[in-house]
Design a protein around this motif. Structure first.
Motif, PDB file in Angstrom:
ATOM      1  N   GLU A  79       0.830  -1.210   0.000  1.00  0.00           N
ATOM      2  CA  GLU A  79       0.000   0.000   0.000  1.00  0.00           C
ATOM      3  C   GLU A  79       0.864   1.259   0.000  1.00  0.00           C
ATOM      4  N   PHE A  80       1.961   1.243   0.757  1.00  0.00           N
ATOM      5  CA  PHE A  80       2.848   2.407   0.800  1.00  0.00           C
ATOM      6  C   PHE A  80       3.448   2.668  -0.579  1.00  0.00           C
ATOM      7  N   ALA A  81       3.982   1.624  -1.194  1.00  0.00           N
ATOM      8  CA  ALA A  81       4.608   1.777  -2.515  1.00  0.00           C
ATOM      9  C   ALA A  81       3.585   2.224  -3.553  1.00  0.00           C
ATOM     10  N   ALA A  82       2.372   1.679  -3.490  1.00  0.00           N
ATOM     11  CA  ALA A  82       1.341   2.062  -4.450  1.00  0.00           C
ATOM     12  C   ALA A  82       0.987   3.539  -4.307  1.00  0.00           C
ATOM     13  N   ALA A  83       0.863   4.011  -3.055  1.00  0.00           N
ATOM     14  CA  ALA A  83       0.557   5.428  -2.831  1.00  0.00           C
ATOM     15  C   ALA A  83       1.688   6.317  -3.349  1.00  0.00           C
ATOM     16  N   TYR A  84       2.914   5.907  -3.105  1.00  0.00           N
ATOM     17  CA  TYR A  84       4.087   6.651  -3.560  1.00  0.00           C
ATOM     18  C   TYR A  84       4.094   6.721  -5.091  1.00  0.00           C
ATOM     19  N   LEU A  85       3.951   5.579  -5.736  1.00  0.00           N
ATOM     20  CA  LEU A  85       4.029   5.533  -7.197  1.00  0.00           C
ATOM     21  C   LEU A  85       2.867   6.266  -7.852  1.00  0.00           C
ATOM     22  N   ASN A  86       1.685   6.185  -7.267  1.00  0.00           N
ATOM     23  CA  ASN A  86       0.537   6.926  -7.804  1.00  0.00           C
ATOM     24  C   ASN A  86       0.750   8.423  -7.675  1.00  0.00           C
ATOM     25  N   PHE A  87       1.352   8.843  -6.566  1.00  0.00           N
ATOM     26  CA  PHE A  87       1.649  10.267  -6.368  1.00  0.00           C
ATOM     27  C   PHE A  87       2.608  10.768  -7.441  1.00  0.00           C
ATOM     28  N   VAL A  88       3.656  10.003  -7.710  1.00  0.00           N
ATOM     29  CA  VAL A  88       4.633  10.412  -8.726  1.00  0.00           C
ATOM     30  C   VAL A  88       4.000  10.402 -10.114  1.00  0.00           C
ATOM     31  N   ALA A  89       3.213   9.376 -10.405  1.00  0.00           N
ATOM     32  CA  ALA A  89       2.581   9.287 -11.725  1.00  0.00           C
ATOM     33  C   ALA A  89       1.656  10.470 -11.977  1.00  0.00           C
TER      34      ALA A  89
END
Length: 305
Positions: free
Chosen positions: A178-188
């Protein structure tokens, strides 16, 4: 008895020892295996192979293979074998450090770090190794030979692949995923020019976030090593460009950058903020994430000049 599986359970150590035996007693296998890892036909002479080689500070290599190359140079392969166990934090990075240490201690003049695993494991791997080789490739080698021994080896490794398929879901860490998904979605959403990796299920130790500044060049990657507190460019297998890369970053004034050879690769890194992954959500550390992303953006500007 006919209804029982031939193997109750195949462990990574079982595969280690099978490979160790083949490397030491079968010259055709040793030449093929080293050639596959070097990604070119190689006429080599095996010096030796060792299982479970430990370093007090840098951890353990599952297998180390030493050989003399066609040019008469002593080289090594440091191999990590995985079936379904999760990667330890920065495991690939420590393999590289052990390789570098071997050079400084005159154990070998050059080395390659390699991850051996079922293809489905390689597809989700985030640890950096110079080369990846799949169980399926090794199985195909044995299947080409009609003798009973080779067919047994192929069946043995195929059972390990099946174990990987059965065991994968148990290693997923919901919190890290969940942490990585939130991070990657933020960058995208906010910095698509960094071209972040696709979010996938993650194990607890998989805390590296990957960006691909040149979408068609996967051998140049920007990595946020969260626990390692570094933003790093990795030029995979581009040691021959070391001087050129040093020159590219020579006039950098926005960030303190450290350019280093790393096995057959080159890294350019800078410090990143501390992030408490164990006790923080993405939202709670968003400011630290913004700082890390800003460093990645600055580094990308140097890359594309």
């Amino acid at each position: 008895m006919a209804q029982l599986n031939t193997y109750l359970n195949i462990s990574e150590r079982d595969v280690d020892l099978l490979l160790l035996e083949e490397l030491l007693v079968s010259e055709p296998f040793a030449i093929w295996f080293v050639s596959a890892i070097k990604q070119q036909p190689s006429s080599i002479t095996i010096i030796g192979a060792w299982h479970s080689v430990s370093d007090a500070l840098l951890g353990e290599s599952d297998l180390i293979i030493k050989f003399t190359s066609e040019a008469g140079v002593i080289e090594a392969i440091l191999l990590e074998n995985k079936i379904d166990a999760i990667a330890q934090t920065e495991q690939g990075y420590r393999y590289n450090m052990r390789g570098v240490k071997g050079i400084t201690q005159n154990e070998w003049a050059a080395f390659i770090t390699c991850l051996l695993a079922p293809q489905s494991y390689l597809d989700r791997n985030t640890e950096p190794y110079d080369v990846e080789i799949s169980y399926e490739q090794v199985i195909a080698f044995f299947q080409k030979n009609a003798d009973i021994r080779s067919q047994y080896r192929a069946a043995f490794l195929q059972e390990a692949v099946e174990k990987n398929r059965r065991g994968y879901q148990s290693v997923v860490c919901l919190r890290m995923t969940e942490f990585a998904a939130a991070y990657l979605n933020f960058v995208a959403s906010n910095h698509p020019e960094l071209n972040p990796e696709i979010a996938k299920p993650r194990a607890a130790g998989h805390d590296w976030i990957h960006f691909y500044p040149f979408p068609n060049q996967k051998n140049i990657v920007i990595v946020h090593q969260i626990r390692g507190q570094r933003i790093k460019v990795i030029y995979h297998r581009q040691l021959s460009r070391y001087d050129e890369i040093v020159d590219k970053f020579a006039d950098a004034v926005d960030l303190p950058l450290d350019v280093k050879p790393s096995g057959k690769s080159v890294t350019v890194s800078t410090e990143a903020p501390f992030i408490d992954l164990a006790n923080s959500t993405f939202e709670q550390v968003k400011e630290q994430i913004r700082q890390a992303i800003n460093s990645a953006l600055i580094i990308k500007n140097y890359l594309i000049r």
